[in-house]
Design a protein around this motif. Structure first.
Motif, mmCIF file in Angstrom:
data_model
loop_
_atom_site.group_PDB
_atom_site.id
_atom_site.type_symbol
_atom_site.label_atom_id
_atom_site.label_comp_id
_atom_site.label_asym_id
_atom_site.label_seq_id
_atom_site.Cartn_x
_atom_site.Cartn_y
_atom_site.Cartn_z
ATOM 1 N N PHE A 78 0.846 -1.198 0.000
ATOM 2 C CA PHE A 78 0.000 0.000 0.000
ATOM 3 C C PHE A 78 0.885 1.253 0.000
ATOM 4 O O PHE A 78 0.657 2.199 -0.750
ATOM 5 C CB PHE A 78 -0.925 -0.007 1.217
ATOM 6 N N GLY A 79 1.924 1.238 0.847
ATOM 7 C CA GLY A 79 2.888 2.347 0.881
ATOM 8 C C GLY A 79 3.617 2.494 -0.440
ATOM 9 O O GLY A 79 3.847 3.614 -0.921
ATOM 10 N N ALA A 80 3.959 1.352 -1.039
ATOM 11 C CA ALA A 80 4.652 1.381 -2.333
ATOM 12 C C ALA A 80 3.759 1.970 -3.419
ATOM 13 O O ALA A 80 4.227 2.754 -4.262
ATOM 14 C CB ALA A 80 5.084 -0.031 -2.722
ATOM 15 N N ALA A 81 2.467 1.610 -3.401
ATOM 16 C CA ALA A 81 1.530 2.121 -4.415
ATOM 17 C C ALA A 81 1.384 3.637 -4.312
ATOM 18 O O ALA A 81 1.316 4.333 -5.344
ATOM 19 C CB ALA A 81 0.165 1.449 -4.239
ATOM 20 N N ILE A 82 1.360 4.154 -3.085
ATOM 21 C CA ILE A 82 1.254 5.607 -2.872
ATOM 22 C C ILE A 82 2.437 6.332 -3.507
ATOM 23 O O ILE A 82 2.301 7.438 -4.045
ATOM 24 C CB ILE A 82 1.170 5.926 -1.358
ATOM 25 N N LEU A 83 3.613 5.696 -3.472
ATOM 26 C CA LEU A 83 4.815 6.291 -4.065
ATOM 27 C C LEU A 83 4.901 6.063 -5.573
ATOM 28 O O LEU A 83 5.358 6.933 -6.322
ATOM 29 C CB LEU A 83 6.067 5.704 -3.402
ATOM 30 N N LEU A 84 4.463 4.889 -6.013
ATOM 31 C CA LEU A 84 4.646 4.504 -7.415
ATOM 32 C C LEU A 84 3.770 5.290 -8.386
ATOM 33 O O LEU A 84 4.227 5.634 -9.491
ATOM 34 C CB LEU A 84 4.393 3.003 -7.584
ATOM 35 N N VAL A 123 1.687 -3.812 -8.412
ATOM 36 C CA VAL A 123 1.588 -3.513 -6.977
ATOM 37 C C VAL A 123 0.170 -3.088 -6.607
ATOM 38 O O VAL A 123 -0.357 -3.475 -5.557
ATOM 39 C CB VAL A 123 2.617 -2.428 -6.570
ATOM 40 N N ALA A 124 -0.475 -2.302 -7.481
ATOM 41 C CA ALA A 124 -1.852 -1.854 -7.226
ATOM 42 C C ALA A 124 -2.802 -3.043 -7.110
ATOM 43 O O ALA A 124 -3.599 -3.132 -6.161
ATOM 44 C CB ALA A 124 -2.312 -0.916 -8.336
ATOM 45 N N PHE A 125 -2.707 -3.961 -8.064
ATOM 46 C CA PHE A 125 -3.568 -5.156 -8.015
ATOM 47 C C PHE A 125 -3.219 -6.036 -6.816
ATOM 48 O O PHE A 125 -4.109 -6.550 -6.134
ATOM 49 C CB PHE A 125 -3.446 -5.963 -9.311
ATOM 50 N N GLY A 126 -1.918 -6.203 -6.545
ATOM 51 C CA GLY A 126 -1.501 -7.018 -5.406
ATOM 52 C C GLY A 126 -2.019 -6.471 -4.089
ATOM 53 O O GLY A 126 -2.444 -7.229 -3.210
ATOM 54 N N THR A 127 -2.001 -5.149 -3.955
ATOM 55 C CA THR A 127 -2.496 -4.497 -2.735
ATOM 56 C C THR A 127 -3.991 -4.771 -2.550
ATOM 57 O O THR A 127 -4.450 -5.053 -1.434
ATOM 58 C CB THR A 127 -2.247 -2.970 -2.795
ATOM 59 N N LEU A 128 -4.737 -4.704 -3.638
ATOM 60 C CA LEU A 128 -6.186 -4.989 -3.584
ATOM 61 C C LEU A 128 -6.444 -6.430 -3.162
ATOM 62 O O LEU A 128 -7.351 -6.710 -2.373
ATOM 63 C CB LEU A 128 -6.830 -4.720 -4.945
ATOM 64 N N PHE A 129 -5.635 -7.360 -3.690
ATOM 65 C CA PHE A 129 -5.803 -8.776 -3.345
ATOM 66 C C PHE A 129 -5.441 -9.051 -1.884
ATOM 67 O O PHE A 129 -5.985 -9.971 -1.260
ATOM 68 C CB PHE A 129 -4.941 -9.664 -4.263
ATOM 69 N N LEU A 130 -4.509 -8.270 -1.329
ATOM 70 C CA LEU A 130 -4.078 -8.466 0.061
ATOM 71 C C LEU A 130 -5.024 -7.807 1.072
ATOM 72 O O LEU A 130 -5.042 -8.190 2.248
ATOM 73 C CB LEU A 130 -2.667 -7.895 0.262
ATOM 74 N N LEU A 131 -5.805 -6.812 0.615
ATOM 75 C CA LEU A 131 -6.683 -6.048 1.507
ATOM 76 C C LEU A 131 -7.631 -6.921 2.338
ATOM 77 O O LEU A 131 -7.725 -6.723 3.562
ATOM 78 C CB LEU A 131 -7.483 -5.015 0.702
ATOM 79 N N LEU A 139 -1.480 -10.817 -8.542
ATOM 80 C CA LEU A 139 -1.893 -12.034 -7.832
ATOM 81 C C LEU A 139 -0.700 -12.928 -7.518
ATOM 82 O O LEU A 139 -0.558 -13.421 -6.400
ATOM 83 C CB LEU A 139 -2.917 -12.802 -8.672
ATOM 84 N N THR A 140 0.198 -13.109 -8.506
ATOM 85 C CA THR A 140 1.316 -14.048 -8.342
ATOM 86 C C THR A 140 2.478 -13.461 -7.543
ATOM 87 O O THR A 140 2.830 -13.970 -6.483
ATOM 88 C CB THR A 140 1.833 -14.521 -9.712
ATOM 89 N N GLY A 141 3.069 -12.379 -8.060
ATOM 90 C CA GLY A 141 4.295 -11.848 -7.460
ATOM 91 C C GLY A 141 4.093 -11.013 -6.218
ATOM 92 O O GLY A 141 5.011 -10.884 -5.402
ATOM 93 N N ILE A 142 2.887 -10.445 -6.057
ATOM 94 C CA ILE A 142 2.648 -9.572 -4.902
ATOM 95 C C ILE A 142 1.829 -10.292 -3.826
ATOM 96 O O ILE A 142 2.301 -10.483 -2.705
ATOM 97 C CB ILE A 142 1.920 -8.270 -5.320
ATOM 98 N N ALA A 143 0.618 -10.725 -4.156
ATOM 99 C CA ALA A 143 -0.268 -11.308 -3.149
ATOM 100 C C ALA A 143 0.119 -12.741 -2.770
ATOM 101 O O ALA A 143 0.501 -13.010 -1.629
ATOM 102 C CB ALA A 143 -1.709 -11.251 -3.639
ATOM 103 N N LEU A 144 0.024 -13.668 -3.731
ATOM 104 C CA LEU A 144 0.259 -15.081 -3.414
ATOM 105 C C LEU A 144 1.679 -15.340 -2.914
ATOM 106 O O LEU A 144 1.877 -16.053 -1.929
ATOM 107 C CB LEU A 144 -0.021 -15.957 -4.647
ATOM 108 N N TYR A 145 2.664 -14.767 -3.607
ATOM 109 C CA TYR A 145 4.052 -15.010 -3.203
ATOM 110 C C TYR A 145 4.268 -14.597 -1.745
ATOM 111 O O TYR A 145 4.863 -15.337 -0.959
ATOM 112 C CB TYR A 145 5.027 -14.248 -4.096
ATOM 113 N N ASN A 146 3.770 -13.417 -1.372
ATOM 114 C CA ASN A 146 3.974 -12.932 -0.005
ATOM 115 C C ASN A 146 3.194 -13.741 1.018
ATOM 116 O O ASN A 146 3.692 -14.014 2.114
ATOM 117 C CB ASN A 146 3.607 -11.452 0.080
ATOM 118 N N ILE A 147 1.977 -14.156 0.679
ATOM 119 C CA ILE A 147 1.190 -14.982 1.595
ATOM 120 C C ILE A 147 1.891 -16.324 1.816
ATOM 121 O O ILE A 147 2.063 -16.772 2.953
ATOM 122 C CB ILE A 147 -0.242 -15.187 1.055
ATOM 123 N N PHE A 148 2.300 -16.966 0.710
ATOM 124 C CA PHE A 148 3.007 -18.244 0.818
ATOM 125 C C PHE A 148 4.318 -18.095 1.588
ATOM 126 O O PHE A 148 4.642 -18.894 2.459
ATOM 127 C CB PHE A 148 3.308 -18.810 -0.582
#
Length: 311
Positions: free
Chosen positions: A44-50, A192-200, A77-86
């Motif tokens: 989320f912080g990264a998206a605000i900067l990006l 990053v924007a999509f990954g942040t939404l998936f992690l929310l 979904l892959t590199g941001i959300a799933l990777y970090n959750i796993f």
């Protein structure tokens, strides 16, 4: 080797070295939040900067069509959300040796997928360099006791670790497709924007407003570090590297990550830097050099050999 290529390799080295610091920052951040929440705040912080960065740097942006949006969603979904959750699940429930080993095997899958789907040429030097760098990573992870890998055996958490490896490999390979049309800054921003939404949803489910208020300043510093350096700067550099030299060659640099993690753990967490770590680091750096230097082990043409003998 031209200056542009040296700059690309330098950026890839910096990016993957910085990822090593995420292990240290993560240790501090999870003291206040659950893993998925740490990941959410980081991105989320990264998206605000990006987004402002993208608007400033990319004046002539192309408008993504529905196909592009679906690819960005896959990246998120892959590199941001799933990777970090796993990854964070594994960090919590699997031995560090096993988690690190699986993550270190990432380049192998990326090389295979790049050859299959992107038709990238995999040279002998790439394979030799990858094998040496990977052996160095194994040496660091096991502290020279390679038989420890056999003792670990197979466990259900290994499926989670495999999920992390596959997620990052897909992120790297799909990223190469996206980079044909969009810049590294655009690709990183949308992913990053999509990954942040998936992690929310995960963050909302496991964290209360009281948790946010009670989080320590050390936790927020760690999250800011992961947002700015580990995500914004490093992801853009990594994607730029993929664009310049291909996903297979860029993936070799992932083996630098355990080296930097060990060095930073020594500096900031007081862990010991052993002879095994030094040997492993030397192997990793040698492997990266061999894997990215096409002139090594290259056979000279017969005409050139004859010419040299005459001279």
């Amino acid at each position: 080797m031209n200056k542009k290529l040296w700059l690309t390799y330098g950026m890839l080295t910096f990016a993957t070295s910085t990822w090593g610091s995420a292990f240290i920052a993560g240790k501090y951040a999870v003291q206040s939040f659950e893993p998925a929440t740490v990941a959410f705040f980081r991105f989320f912080g990264a998206a605000i900067l990006l987004f402002p960065l993208m608007f400033v740097m990319e004046k002539n942006r192309q408008k993504p069509n529905w196909k592009d949006i679906s690819l960005f969603a896959v990246l998120g979904l892959t590199g941001i959300a799933l990777y970090n959750i796993f990854f964070f699940l594994a960090s919590k429930h699997a031995p560090v040796i096993k988690s690190s080993l699986f993550i270190a095997s990432n380049p192998v899958l990326i090389v295979l997928l790049s050859a299959l789907f992107l038709k990238e040429t995999i040279t002998r030097n790439n394979v030799i360099g990858l094998a040496i760098a990977l052996s160095g990573a194994f040496f660091i992870i096991t502290e020279g006791h390679l038989m420890n890998l056999i003792k670990l055996g197979f466990e259900p958490i290994d499926f989670v670790l495999m999920g992390a490896v596959v997620s990052w490999a897909l992120y790297s390979v799909v990223g190469k497709i996206v980079l044909k049309k969009f810049s590294s800054v655009e690709s990183t921003t949308y992913a990053v924007a999509f990954g942040t939404l998936f992690l929310l949803p995960f963050a909302l489910a496991e964290t209360s407003w009281q948790d946010v208020q009670q989080a320590s300043s050390t936790t927020w510093v760690a999250i800011i570090h992961m947002s700015v350096l580990v995500t914004v700067v490093s992801f853009v550099m990594y994607y730029n590297g993929i664009k310049e030299v291909g996903a297979a060659k860029a993936s070799i640099f992932i083996n630098v990550m355990p080296v930097s993690a060990v060095i930073m753990a020594t500096l900031f967490l007081g862990e010991n830097f052993t002879a095994a770590h030094a040997i492993g680091a030397a192997l990793v750096l040698s492997g990266v050099y061999i894997g990215t230097n096409p002139r090594l082990f290259k056979r000279k043409p017969k005409a050139e050999i004859v010419k040299n003998e005459i001279a």
